[in-house]
Every structure is written in structure tokens, then in C-alpha cells.
Design a protein around this motif. Structure first.
Motif, PDB file in Angstrom:
ATOM      1  N   VAL A   1      70.605 -52.861   4.115  1.00  0.00           N
ATOM      2  CA  VAL A   1      70.955 -52.066   2.713  1.00  0.00           C
ATOM      3  C   VAL A   1      69.915 -51.131   2.573  1.00  0.00           C
ATOM      4  O   VAL A   1      68.655 -51.197   3.180  1.00  0.00           O
ATOM      5  N   ALA A   2      70.031 -49.877   1.934  1.00  0.00           N
ATOM      6  CA  ALA A   2      69.059 -48.824   1.427  1.00  0.00           C
ATOM      7  C   ALA A   2      69.123 -49.050  -0.093  1.00  0.00           C
ATOM      8  O   ALA A   2      69.918 -49.197  -0.746  1.00  0.00           O
ATOM      9  N   ILE A   3      67.934 -48.971  -0.420  1.00  0.00           N
ATOM     10  CA  ILE A   3      67.546 -49.091  -1.828  1.00  0.00           C
ATOM     11  C   ILE A   3      66.897 -47.907  -2.453  1.00  0.00           C
ATOM     12  O   ILE A   3      66.035 -47.496  -2.190  1.00  0.00           O
ATOM     13  N   ARG A   4      67.361 -47.681  -3.978  1.00  0.00           N
ATOM     14  CA  ARG A   4      66.976 -46.535  -4.646  1.00  0.00           C
ATOM     15  C   ARG A   4      66.408 -47.298  -6.128  1.00  0.00           C
ATOM     16  O   ARG A   4      67.403 -47.852  -6.948  1.00  0.00           O
ATOM     17  N   VAL A   5      65.149 -47.143  -6.200  1.00  0.00           N
ATOM     18  CA  VAL A   5      64.829 -47.485  -7.964  1.00  0.00           C
ATOM     19  C   VAL A   5      64.303 -46.266  -8.523  1.00  0.00           C
ATOM     20  O   VAL A   5      63.816 -45.424  -8.314  1.00  0.00           O
ATOM     21  N   THR A   6      65.099 -46.288  -9.891  1.00  0.00           N
ATOM     22  CA  THR A   6      64.861 -45.280 -10.859  1.00  0.00           C
ATOM     23  C   THR A   6      64.324 -45.812 -12.132  1.00  0.00           C
ATOM     24  O   THR A   6      64.536 -47.086 -12.470  1.00  0.00           O
TER      25      THR A   6
ATOM     26  N   TRP B   1      63.939 -50.671 -14.887  1.00  0.00           N
ATOM     27  CA  TRP B   1      64.328 -50.233 -13.685  1.00  0.00           C
ATOM     28  C   TRP B   1      65.610 -50.373 -13.506  1.00  0.00           C
ATOM     29  O   TRP B   1      66.358 -51.160 -13.898  1.00  0.00           O
ATOM     30  N   THR B   2      66.242 -49.164 -12.833  1.00  0.00           N
ATOM     31  CA  THR B   2      67.522 -49.204 -12.423  1.00  0.00           C
ATOM     32  C   THR B   2      67.471 -49.489 -10.686  1.00  0.00           C
ATOM     33  O   THR B   2      67.114 -48.494 -10.144  1.00  0.00           O
ATOM     34  N   VAL B   3      68.157 -50.474 -10.404  1.00  0.00           N
ATOM     35  CA  VAL B   3      68.094 -50.657  -8.725  1.00  0.00           C
ATOM     36  C   VAL B   3      69.369 -50.554  -8.157  1.00  0.00           C
ATOM     37  O   VAL B   3      70.224 -51.255  -8.689  1.00  0.00           O
ATOM     38  N   GLU B   4      69.648 -49.523  -7.331  1.00  0.00           N
ATOM     39  CA  GLU B   4      71.000 -49.062  -6.789  1.00  0.00           C
ATOM     40  C   GLU B   4      70.885 -49.728  -5.236  1.00  0.00           C
ATOM     41  O   GLU B   4      69.913 -49.277  -4.604  1.00  0.00           O
TER      42      GLU B   4
ATOM     43  N   HIS C   1      61.136 -45.019  -6.225  1.00  0.00           N
ATOM     44  CA  HIS C   1      60.952 -45.771  -4.813  1.00  0.00           C
ATOM     45  C   HIS C   1      62.529 -45.588  -4.221  1.00  0.00           C
ATOM     46  O   HIS C   1      63.359 -45.929  -4.846  1.00  0.00           O
ATOM     47  N   GLU C   2      62.326 -45.353  -2.959  1.00  0.00           N
ATOM     48  CA  GLU C   2      63.547 -45.627  -1.900  1.00  0.00           C
ATOM     49  C   GLU C   2      63.037 -46.105  -0.652  1.00  0.00           C
ATOM     50  O   GLU C   2      62.024 -45.723  -0.199  1.00  0.00           O
TER      51      GLU C   2
ATOM     52  N   LEU D   1      79.973 -46.834  -1.759  1.00  0.00           N
ATOM     53  CA  LEU D   1      79.881 -48.299  -1.814  1.00  0.00           C
ATOM     54  C   LEU D   1      78.426 -48.622  -2.601  1.00  0.00           C
ATOM     55  O   LEU D   1      77.349 -48.208  -1.604  1.00  0.00           O
ATOM     56  N   ASN D   2      78.572 -49.168  -3.437  1.00  0.00           N
ATOM     57  CA  ASN D   2      76.987 -49.514  -4.085  1.00  0.00           C
ATOM     58  C   ASN D   2      77.132 -50.338  -5.070  1.00  0.00           C
ATOM     59  O   ASN D   2      78.243 -50.735  -5.618  1.00  0.00           O
ATOM     60  N   ALA D   3      75.886 -51.048  -5.367  1.00  0.00           N
ATOM     61  CA  ALA D   3      75.875 -52.022  -6.596  1.00  0.00           C
ATOM     62  C   ALA D   3      74.449 -51.829  -7.308  1.00  0.00           C
ATOM     63  O   ALA D   3      73.719 -51.402  -6.756  1.00  0.00           O
ATOM     64  N   ARG D   4      74.643 -51.890  -8.814  1.00  0.00           N
ATOM     65  CA  ARG D   4      73.593 -51.400  -9.706  1.00  0.00           C
ATOM     66  C   ARG D   4      73.396 -52.601 -10.531  1.00  0.00           C
ATOM     67  O   ARG D   4      74.023 -53.350 -10.884  1.00  0.00           O
ATOM     68  N   ARG D   5      72.116 -52.782 -10.646  1.00  0.00           N
ATOM     69  CA  ARG D   5      71.179 -53.730 -11.392  1.00  0.00           C
ATOM     70  C   ARG D   5      70.045 -52.943 -12.261  1.00  0.00           C
ATOM     71  O   ARG D   5      69.529 -52.257 -11.805  1.00  0.00           O
ATOM     72  N   THR D   6      69.897 -53.665 -13.199  1.00  0.00           N
ATOM     73  CA  THR D   6      68.566 -53.224 -14.226  1.00  0.00           C
ATOM     74  C   THR D   6      67.718 -54.467 -14.212  1.00  0.00           C
ATOM     75  O   THR D   6      68.075 -55.429 -14.529  1.00  0.00           O
ATOM     76  N   VAL D   7      66.371 -53.964 -14.170  1.00  0.00           N
ATOM     77  CA  VAL D   7      65.330 -55.014 -14.410  1.00  0.00           C
ATOM     78  C   VAL D   7      64.530 -54.534 -15.337  1.00  0.00           C
ATOM     79  O   VAL D   7      63.853 -53.323 -15.691  1.00  0.00           O
ATOM     80  N   ALA D   8      64.114 -55.814 -16.451  1.00  0.00           N
ATOM     81  CA  ALA D   8      63.645 -55.361 -17.804  1.00  0.00           C
ATOM     82  C   ALA D   8      62.123 -55.604 -17.275  1.00  0.00           C
ATOM     83  O   ALA D   8      61.846 -56.719 -17.118  1.00  0.00           O
ATOM     84  N   LEU D   9      61.378 -54.741 -17.597  1.00  0.00           N
ATOM     85  CA  LEU D   9      59.791 -55.004 -17.586  1.00  0.00           C
ATOM     86  C   LEU D   9      59.223 -54.642 -18.796  1.00  0.00           C
ATOM     87  O   LEU D   9      59.811 -53.823 -19.834  1.00  0.00           O
ATOM     88  N   PRO D  10      58.050 -55.616 -19.266  1.00  0.00           N
ATOM     89  CA  PRO D  10      57.431 -54.976 -20.643  1.00  0.00           C
ATOM     90  C   PRO D  10      56.978 -53.544 -20.620  1.00  0.00           C
ATOM     91  O   PRO D  10      56.225 -53.193 -19.746  1.00  0.00           O
ATOM     92  N   GLY D  11      57.568 -52.930 -21.362  1.00  0.00           N
ATOM     93  CA  GLY D  11      57.288 -51.495 -21.355  1.00  0.00           C
ATOM     94  C   GLY D  11      58.064 -50.554 -20.592  1.00  0.00           C
ATOM     95  O   GLY D  11      57.926 -49.453 -20.447  1.00  0.00           O
TER      96      GLY D  11
END
Length: 814
Positions: free
Chosen positions: A194-199, A229-232, A206-207, A216-226
Motif C-alpha cells: 500500500v501507499a499511505i498519506r497522512v494529513t 490525523w486522517t490516514v488514507e 507524511h506519505e 481505490l482507497n480507504a480512509r480512517r481518522t486517528v484522534a490524538l490529544p490535541g
């Protein structure tokens, strides 16, 4: 063919193509679905693992923060060792830092590579300050937004406030690497798929990897304190290769082939005979053209003066054309040589460089065009120019072909020209010596007589002799200068000087001559104040003097002007322009085109009317080009002439005039050493020159001892001490070069301080003067001798010897 006969095969072909296309699209849609499912699984795993890694790291740093504020505290060295260990065990954690209550970083672990940030105020950016204050105010860990790390890459900062009771005790700061977080959170078996993009907030932080599809893609969000991130996740080439098969393409391709086969089958059957006839005719025409090209090439090879070779790098064989064999003196028939036989045909001195040049061309593509000597059938060698070019397959040379041309006559002609040029230089050097030797006697005796109180008519005749001799010497100097320019022996000085000095010299030299003809001499030097130029002032003066002297000579009335300063037209402050214009006789356009040639003047009557040799402008042009500049002329008959010279002379800051050393040499009076007359040894074989030299030195009150050759000079030097030696170069029995070597060897053996030795010679070529310095002469004075120049040289050398002798230690002096 009737159109209705095409309907049935076209319909069948179209129906077959539709069936195969539908099956292919269905299989491809199933593969797309499988890829989407795979991406969703990887995205879910990554989301979970990132949250887990963040929680793990925050918990670890929170435990460290708890140890900080525990009762009794923790030793800093122990706590820092714990932090260093934690960083070493956690790949995504770059460093752990502690900021004091004033929000300045007190220390960082690991310390190596992070020294520059110690003492940094962590509130120096707004977005960092907001994250820090939120952590302090809420007493809860908080993260910064993504930042560019000093060590490279992208990361974020985790802030852990420390409180002892109600007292704020600073913050623990963790430096996290986004790439490490992603790498550790991604399932290992999916990293290459896979190839990954983090916004973050719409900004890419980061990518990695190269996606092969954006649809073709899948997106997830990751909650950090403060932060959030959106990970594609996007598919990379390995995932495509794993999930996508070539079956749909093969099916579609087979469908196309079957359809085409059905559609074209009938048509080919019906039109096969016609096409067969056309192909037969085309094949025959191509064969005829190929045969004509072969005959044309063979004729060109036979008719060419060059020989051709063809080297097959695969079979390691070399083809020699008949003409090539003929050039080498063999029978005019083609030959095949092996690669190992080629070096035997090359002269041993040229063999290595020829093979190396060919290897460089094959390996690096450098030009292969050089002159080599090849052995001929009679055993002799001839010069050939060999050229070639390699044919490459996928970047690798597989074949090399080229030609050879006999250039023996050209090489011999070049050698003859070089020999003639050397002979010319030798002739000029010899003629200079032979002319200067009698001129030394003529001008020397004339100057001695001029110092006497002679009758007016005798004095006027003597002045004519001196002026004529000076004119002859000026002509000889011009010829030597031109010879030096052509031989590339002009040595240019590099020193700072003032352009105003050049203008003053020109004005002093030619103001009287211009006034006698009723001319106005205008000199304008307009350089910037407090500025010098870096270059050769002597050669610039020579150019200016030649141009102004010509202008005064060829102007009967009006004005001669010299302008010297920065070249305004170019705008380059490091380029100067010298312009000399007059209102003289002028020249035509054709005359201007030839005026810089050697021994050329405007017309045949110029020499008779004005004199001169026509060398001055040729010398000016040579000097200007040696200095990297250009010279141009503009003129109209009867209106005057304008010469323009542009030279690159760098502008430098003016030095303080008081810094220049004063002239310590004062001419006139007796020449003494330690209060006694200087003891001078002179070696000169020519009687006239001895008489001239004696007349010069008698005025200085020296004790002179004269000998007639180098052998007598060495004997006299060993017998008694002298303060200075004047040595002629060309003498019988032993010349000056051998004599100076014997004198220096004697001084070394006796541990004596070297005695100054001056070369008195008519040899003035640059290489000759350099040779005298290398042999041990302290100075060089050319003939005809200048009394003032000889006296200045002698006084300078004697003064230097006295200073060196006084500086020697007592033990050395004894």
C-alpha cells in the motif's frame, strides 16, 4: 468485394467481441471489490495500531512524569538514564526533553545531535504555545500539531505537565516521529502493498509508497490529544499484482483476436491472391534497392581516399577494407584481423594511448579521433588520423566502425613549420646578440664623448649618432617584442597601479614633440577616485605610447587626444577603455583592415614620408590580446583616426602612498664598500666593450680588474676577494654560464657569502634571462649598456650584500 458479403462476418465478430468484453469486465469488477476489502482491512488495523501506539507511548511518558513528581523525587542522572533507555526501546520516540517552569528546555535525551535546542523557549511559536498552555491549564497530556523535525522528517510533540502539589514544575516533552508511528502501526505483511498519506487539518504531514490508483482507497481518522490525523490507504503495485490477474485482459485480447479472425478471415481468403501479388512486387523492389545501395556503398569505399575498418566486439574480429590495406602497403584486398593482432600494427609509443582512447569511447562515449603511427608492409611507420564511432545495443557497445586517413605529409609539414619557427627564434636571438654587441660600443663611446666638453658642431654630430643608435635599438626592441608575442613568451606583471600615472607619462613623453608641430596634446584620465587598477602598467604604457606616437607622427595640425578610464558602454567596472584620436591624414576602410599586420603601413609612401617599420600597431594588437582585451580602429581619409582599446583591469582599493618604500638608490658619486672603493671584477672578451665599460666605471671611482674570458675570471675570483662581478655570457675558453657555476661552487666549498654577479649580455629573450637567474646570476643588464641602469643595479646589489653581511651571526661570519 460486394458490401453484403461483409455483413455476416462483421456481425459474428461484433457478437463475439461483446461476449468476451462482458466476461472480462465482470472479472475485473470482482478484483476491484477484493482490493477495496483488503484496503479497508489494512486501514482498520492501522487505525487500531496507531491508537494503541499513541496510548502506549503516552502511558510510558506519563509513568516517567509520575516518577518525576513522586515523593522524594528522582536523581536527574537516574531519570535521564531512564529516559535514554525508553527512547532506545521505542523506535518512534526521537527524544525526551524537560522544560523548566520558565518553559525553557534544560536537557534532552539523547543529548548527541540535540545540543542546539538546549535553552530553547518552547513557546516560541503560537501553535506550540497553545498546546503547551492547554496541557498546563488542564493538567492533562496534550500534543502539538505536526512539525518538521530538526533531525529530519515530520513529527509531533507530546507535553506532560509536572505539578508538585499545586506548584508547576515544568513539562516532560516527548518528540515523536510520524514515519515511525506509521511504520510500527502498519501490519508487516502489508507494508509493501500500500501507499499511505497522512494529513492533519488538510495539510500533508507524511506519505510513503507510490499509489497505482487514486480511485481505490480507504480512509480512517486517528484522534490524538490535541490533534486529529486522517490516514488514507491506497493500493501499491504489489497489491495490484497480487489481486489483479491478467485473465480479463487475456479474455478481452482473445475476444479481439477471435473477432478480428472471423471478420478478416473471409476478406483474406478473397483478397489473398491480390495481396500476394503486391507483396511479391514490393519484395522485388526492396531487393533491387538494397542491391543498388550495396553497389553504391562499395563504389564509395573504393573511390574514397580513406580506409575503413569494422570491429565486431562480440566476435572480437576487425574488418579492414581494401583501401585500408592499400594505405598500409599491403595488397588491395579486404582482410580480417583478430583483436589481439591490432596492437602489433601500432607504434609502441602510441599503442597505450590509442587503446585507452578506444576503451574510453566504448565505455564512456568520449570522442575517438586521434593521430597514430601504424606499421606499413615495408616495416616503416606512417602517421594516420583514425576516427570511429560505436554502435550500442541497450547502452552496451556491440560494434565499432571508423576510418583512417594518411596524414604523414601534414605531420611532416607541421614539424617543418615548428623547426622553421625555432630557427626564426634562434636567428632573432643570435642577430640580437650580434647587433647589440657593436651597438654597445657605438652608443657607449658616443655617450662617453657626449659627457665631454666638445665643440658645438661636434656635439651636434654626436647627438645624431646617439639618436640614430637609439632609433636602431628601438627597431630591434620592436622586432624582439613581436617575436616574444608570437612565441607566447610575453610575461605580464600583476600589480596595483594608478591610471593617472599612465596619462602623466604619455603627457611628459610627447608634449614637447606635439608642441614643436603646433599640435594640442589633450590627456584625460577619468577613473574613480581612491581607486587603483590591477594589471601590467608597463605594457599598458607601451600600448598608449605607441598609439600616441603614431598619432603625433601622422598629424600635421589640429589635436591629438588620449582618453583613459572605465568603459562606459559595457557597464563593467573592471573593464577600462583607452581611446587615442587625432586630426591627421586618416585611412581608408581597406587600410584600416590591414593596419595591424606586421610591416604594414597605410600606403607605400608612408615609410618614405614619416619613417617607421610598421611594427608598432602589430605589437599593440599582440599585447592587447595577451592581456585578454580587444583593439579597434575607425578612420576617414583627411579627417583623422581613432584607436579604441578595451582591457579587463580589475578595480582595487587605492593604497596609502606613504606605504610605498622610498627609493634607497641614489645615483652619482663614488661607489664604495665600507668606506673604500668597491672592488669590481669584469669578464669581457670584446675590446670595445671593455673600453666602454671602463669609461663608465671610471666615473664611479671603483677598483676595476678586467679579464678576457670566463677561465681568467674564475682564477681571479679564487685568488682575491671582489665586491661584485660583471660577467659577459659569450666568451672564448670558458663562457659566462660555466664561469658562474664554478664561482658558486667555490663559494659553497669555502662557506662564503655569495658575491653578487651581474650578467652583461646581448641575449634578451625571456627564456635566456630566466636561465641566467636559474644559473645563479643576481641580475641581468642588456647591451647596449645604460650607464644609469648599470650604476643602479650595482649600487642595489652592493647595498643588499652589505645588509646581508651585517645580519650574519658572528660564528657564520668567521
Amino acid at each position: 468485394m460486394p458490401r453484403y458479403r461483409l455483413f455476416l462476418p462483421l456481425s459474428a465478430a461484433l457478437f463475439c467481441l461483446v461476449i468476451f468484453t462482458a466476461v472480462s469486465l465482470h472479472i475485473r469488477s470482482q478484483e476491484h471489490y477484493a482490493v477495496r476489502v483488503h484496503l479497508q482491512e489494512i486501514a482498520a488495523n492501522l487505525q487500531y495500531n496507531l491508537a494503541e501506539r499513541v496510548e502506549f507511548n503516552l502511558d510510558g511518558l506519563e509513568r516517567m512524569a509520575g516518577r518525576w513528581v513522586r515523593e522524594g523525587g528522582t536523581e536527574e542522572s537516574e531519570w535521564r538514564a531512564d529516559a535514554r533507555s525508553f527512547v532506545g526501546d521505542t523506535s518512534e520516540l526521537r527524544a525526551v526533553q524537560w522544560a523548566n517552569p520558565d518553559f525553557r528546555l534544560e536537557w534532552v535525551e539523547p543529548a548527541v545531535g540535540n545540543e542546539a535546542i538546549v535553552g530553547l523557549n518552547i513557546l516560541f511559536e503560537d501553535y506550540r504555545a497553545r498546546a503547551v498552555m492547554r496541557a498546563v491549564n488542564t493538567r492533562q497530556p496534550n500534543n502539538s500539531a505536526a512539525i518538521d523535525l530538526v533531525q529530519g522528517g515530520t513529527g509531533f510533540l507530546g507535553y506532560f505537565p509536572l505539578f508538585t502539589g499545586e506548584r508547576f514544575d515544568g513539562l516532560i516533552v516527548g518528540v515523536f516521529d510520524v514515519a515511525g508511528m506509521i511504520r510500527n502501526g502498519l501490519p508487516q505483511d502489508s507494508a509493501d502493498h500500500v501507499a499511505i498519506r497522512v494529513t492533519e487539518g488538510g495539510n500533508l504531514i507524511h506519505e510513503f509508497g507510490i499509489p497505482v490508483s487514486e480511485r481505490l482507497n480507504a480512509r480512517r481518522t486517528v484522534a490524538l490529544p490535541g490533534s486529529v490525523w486522517t490516514v488514507e490507504i491506497l493500493p501499491a503495485a504489489p497489491l495490484y499484482m497480487e489481486e489483479f490477474s491478467s485473465t480479463p485482459i487475456i479474455i478481452l485480447f482473445l475476444g479481439v483476436l477471435v473477432s478480428i479472425g472471423i471478420g478478416m478471415g473471409t476478406h483474406l481468403v478473397l483478397s489473398g491472391r491480390v495481396r500476394q501479388n503486391e507483396l511479391t512486387r514490393e519484395r522485388e523492389a526492396a531487393f533491387d534497392e538494397l542491391e543498388r545501395n550495396r553497389e553504391r556503398m562499395a563504389l564509395a569505399v573504393r573511390g574514397s581516399a580513406d580506409g575503413f575498418w569494422d570491429w565486431d566486439l562480440t566476435t572480437k574480429t576487425i574488418y579492414h577494407s581494401p583501401r585500408l590495406r592499400s594505405l598500409l602497403g599491403h595488397a588491395a584486398e579486404a582482410a580480417i584481423l583478430t583483436e589481439d593482432e591490432y596492437p602489433d600494427d601500432v607504434h609502441p609509443e602510441d599503442r597505450d594511448k590509442g587503446i585507452q582512447a578506444m576503451r574510453n569511447h566504448i565505455k564512456h562515449g568520449t570522442d575517438y579521433d586521434m593521430a597514430l603511427r601504424f606499421v606499413c608492409a615495408d616495416g616503416g611507420y606512417r602517421w594516420f588520423r583514425t576516427r570511429g564511432v560505436a554502435q550500442r545495443n541497450d547502452g552496451r557497445a556491440v560494434r565499432m566502425a571508423g576510418s583512417i586517413t594518411d596524414i604523414t605529409d601534414l605531420v611532416e609539414a607541421r614539424d617543418r613549420a615548428d623547426a622553421a619557427n625555432r630557427a626564426k627564434s634562434d636567428f632573432l636571438a643570435n642577430m640580437s646578440h650580434e647587433i647589440r654587441t657593436p651597438m654597445n660600443g657605438i652608443l657607449g663611446m658616443a655617450r662617453v664623448l657626449a659627457s665631454k666638453n666638445l665643440a658645438e658642431d661636434v656635439q651636434s654630430k654626436l647627438d645624431i649618432i646617439v639618436r640614430s643608435g637609439d632609433t636602431l635599438m628601438h627597431l630591434l626592441d620592436d622586432i624582439l617584442d613581436l617575436s616574444k608575442i608570437e612565441a607566447g613568451q610575453i610575461e605580464l606583471d600583476q600589480a596595483p597601479f594608478d591610471l593617472a600615472i599612465i596619462g602623466n607619462r604619455v603627457s611628459a613623453l610627447y608634449a614637447d614633440a606635439a608642441a614643436k608641430k603646433g599640435l594640442t596634446l589633450a590627456v584625460d584620465v577619468h577613473d574613480a577616485p581612491d581607486q587603483f587598477r590591477f594589471g601590467d602598467p608597463l605594457r599598458l604604457s607601451q600600448i598608449a605610447n605607441n598609439l600616441v606616437a603614431n598619432a603625433v607622427k601622422f598629424t600635421a595640425e589640429g589635436q591629438v587626444s588620449l582618453s583613459l578610464g572605465p568603459a562606459d558602454a559595457t557597464g563593467n567596472p573592471d573593464e577600462i577603455e583607452l581611446v587615442v584620436s587625432d586630426t591627421g591624414i586618416g585611412m581608408t576602410e581597406a587600410q584600416c583592415g590591414a593596419i595591424f599586420e606586421k610591416f604594414v603601413q597605410a600606403d607605400s609612401s608612408t615609410t618614405r614620408r614619416f619613417g617607421g617599420t610598421g611594427l608598432g600597431l602589430a605589437i599593440c594588437k599582440g599585447l592587447v590580446e595577451q592581456m585578454g582585451g580587444s583593439i579597434a580602429v575607425g578612420s576617414k581619409p583627411g579627417e583623422g583616426t581613432c584607436f579604441s582599446v578595451r582591457l579587463p583591469l580589475k578595480a582595487v582599493a587605492q593604497t596609502d602612498p606613504t606605504e610605498h618604500a622610498p627609493d634607497l638608490i641614489t645615483l652619482g658619486g663614488a661607489l664604495t664598500v665600507d668606506g673604500r672603493p668597491a672592488r669590481i671584477l669584469s669578464a669581457e672578451d670584446n675590446l670595445t666593450n671593455r673600453l666602454v665599460l671602463k669609461a663608465y666605471l671610471d666615473k664611479l671611482g671603483v677598483e676595476l680588474h678586467m679579464v678576457e674570458n670566463g677561465e681568467e675570471a674564475v682564477t681571479a675570483f679564487k685568488r682575491e676577494p671582489f665586491d661584485l662581478v660583471l660577467m659577459d655570457i659569450q666568451m672564448p675558453v670558458k663562457n659566462g654560464e660555466d664561469a658562474i657555476q664554478d664561482i658558486r661552487a667555490f663559494e659553497r666549498a669555502e662557506h662564503r657569502l655569495p658575491t653578487p654577479v651581474v650578467a652583461l649580455t646581448a641575449n634578451v629573450m625571456t627564456d635566456q634571462v630566466n636561465r641566467y637567474a636559474m644559473l645563479g646570476f643576481d641580475a641581468h643588464t642588456e647591451k647596449p649598456l645604460s650607464p644609469e641602469g648599470l650604476e643602479r643595479t650595482m649600487r642595489r646589489l652592493l647595498l643588499g650584500t652589505q645588509i646581508r653581511r651585517s645580519a650574519r651571526p658572528a660564528s657564520a661570519a668567521s
